[in-house]
Write a protein that holds these residues in place. Structure first.
Motif: not given
Length: 381
Positions: A48, A51, A72, A75
């Motif tokens: 991640h 992101s 992302e 969430g």
């Protein structure tokens, strides 16, 4: 999933949003062991790391001014203001004998907040809690004998409250919680500032005046609570010898203290970063966008992207984001803006009132790329 090895199972779970993957610990002991392992944490952060941002909000005494969410990494379907307010509501309802007036008095950059519960008659100070409003964890901090920093202030004795955290080389919060007081040098005046800016690894920054005689000099007071010394560093603002367009203030971005302003004589919108050896000029662009659009009041800098700043206007119902690298700007509408990476930005919920909010009274609440558990005994509410 039962046929997968632990490493393959970790790869699957690490691709889920953080709140979902951590909730999967309750499925079985195997998943709990996987999610709590250092391997999983490193894998998740690696997957991640590209992101665009994590969830964050700009707060003003418990009111959310603007927010980024639906990223992302986490969430989350709602902004952080929802999780904070719902946590405080459940926190109050869990009290058996009374419903206290609980409020957030400090925010951190590791997803933790400091909650003050106003005192009952039999208590002198009330109660303090460090809490994670997303995971709904909290731990109470015991008061020392000394008067706590930030409470019971008088007109002649201005105090400020902050929350300081420390992480290890793997990004895990390792501090044990306690309440400490720090007395500033007599020549420094906090004035009407009430918000401290917290950075990872024990750094707390306060905005102050150095000597009010002859007008005084606006400075940043930096305190490292884990350095083993009670000394603080006092740094004048980089444009202290010039005429600024805005009230001098700071914000945190990517682990650094940032300051932006327009130097009137040079007609430049400048961005500085506070380093160990002083301020470093990062960018200087013509403030044409601000002049032409009327969005001439700075709000904050993106905590995950130092090249992006946000401005509001006196009469405009919207938000302007400015790119310090190329000078481009984007105008967002008054409700929300969906960008290419599917993030949602809710802007300026308090129209007409925002322009009166002092920059020193705004606090950024940031969720990092990992869910930091609270050390010590934890209570879920």
């Amino acid at each position: 999933m039962d046929c997968l090895t632990d490493d393959l199972c970790a790869i699957v779970l690490a691709r889920l949003p953080l709140k979902t993957s951590t909730a999967s610990k309750v499925v079985c002991k195997q998943w709990k062991s996987i999610v709590e392992s250092p391997f999983f944490r490193q894998l998740f952060i690696s997957l991640h790391q590209n992101s665009h941002s994590c969830s964050w909000s700009l707060m003003y005494f418990g009111t959310e001014i603007m927010a980024h969410y639906r990223c992302e990494t986490w969430g989350l379907e709602k902004s952080l203001d929802f999780y904070i307010s719902s946590f405080l509501k459940r926190f109050k309802n869990n009290e058996e004998h009374y419903k206290p007036a609980a409020e957030v008095v400090a925010y951190s950059d590791v997803g933790l907040v400091l909650i003050h519960v106003k005192p009952l008659k039999e208590k002198i100070h009330g109660s303090l809690y460090v809490a994670n409003p997303v995971s709904r964890e909290c731990v109470e901090i015991l008061y020392p004998d000394a008067l706590p920093l930030g409470f019971h202030e008088t007109k002649q004795d201005h105090r400020m409250t902050g929350i300081v955290t420390r992480t290890d080389d793997k990004g895990v919060v390792v501090s044990s919680w306690s309440l400490n007081t720090y007395h500033l040098p007599y020549s420094l005046y906090l004035g009407d500032h009430r918000s401290a800016i917290s950075l990872i690894n024990g750094n707390l920054h306060l905005l102050a005046w150095k000597s009010l005689l002859g007008g005084g000099v606006r400075v940043v007071v930096s305190i490292d609570f884990y350095a083993g010394s009670d000394r603080c560093r006092v740094t004048p603002f980089p444009d202290s010898d010039k005429t600024p367009e805005f009230q001098r203030a700071c914000t945190a971005s990517q682990g650094f203290l940032m300051h932006m302003n327009i130097v009137v004589s040079e007609d430049k919108l400048c961005l500085w970063r506070l380093q160990s050896d002083g301020w470093q000029l990062i960018s200087a662009i013509p403030p044409v966008a601000l002049v032409s659009t009327g969005f001439d009041r700075p709000l904050t800098i993106n905590p995950f992207d130092e090249k992006t700043a946000y401005f509001c206007g006196k009469h405009q119902k919207g938000l302007l984001s400015v790119n310090f690298h190329n000078g481009k700007f984007v105008l967002h509408n008054q409700l929300e803006h969906s960008s290419d990476d599917s993030r949602i930005m809710v802007s300026l919920k308090v129209w007409g009132y925002t322009r009166h909010i002092k920059q020193s009274e705004r606090s950024s609440f940031v969720l990092p790329q990992w869910l930091h558990r609270i050390p010590n005994t934890v209570t879920r509410v």
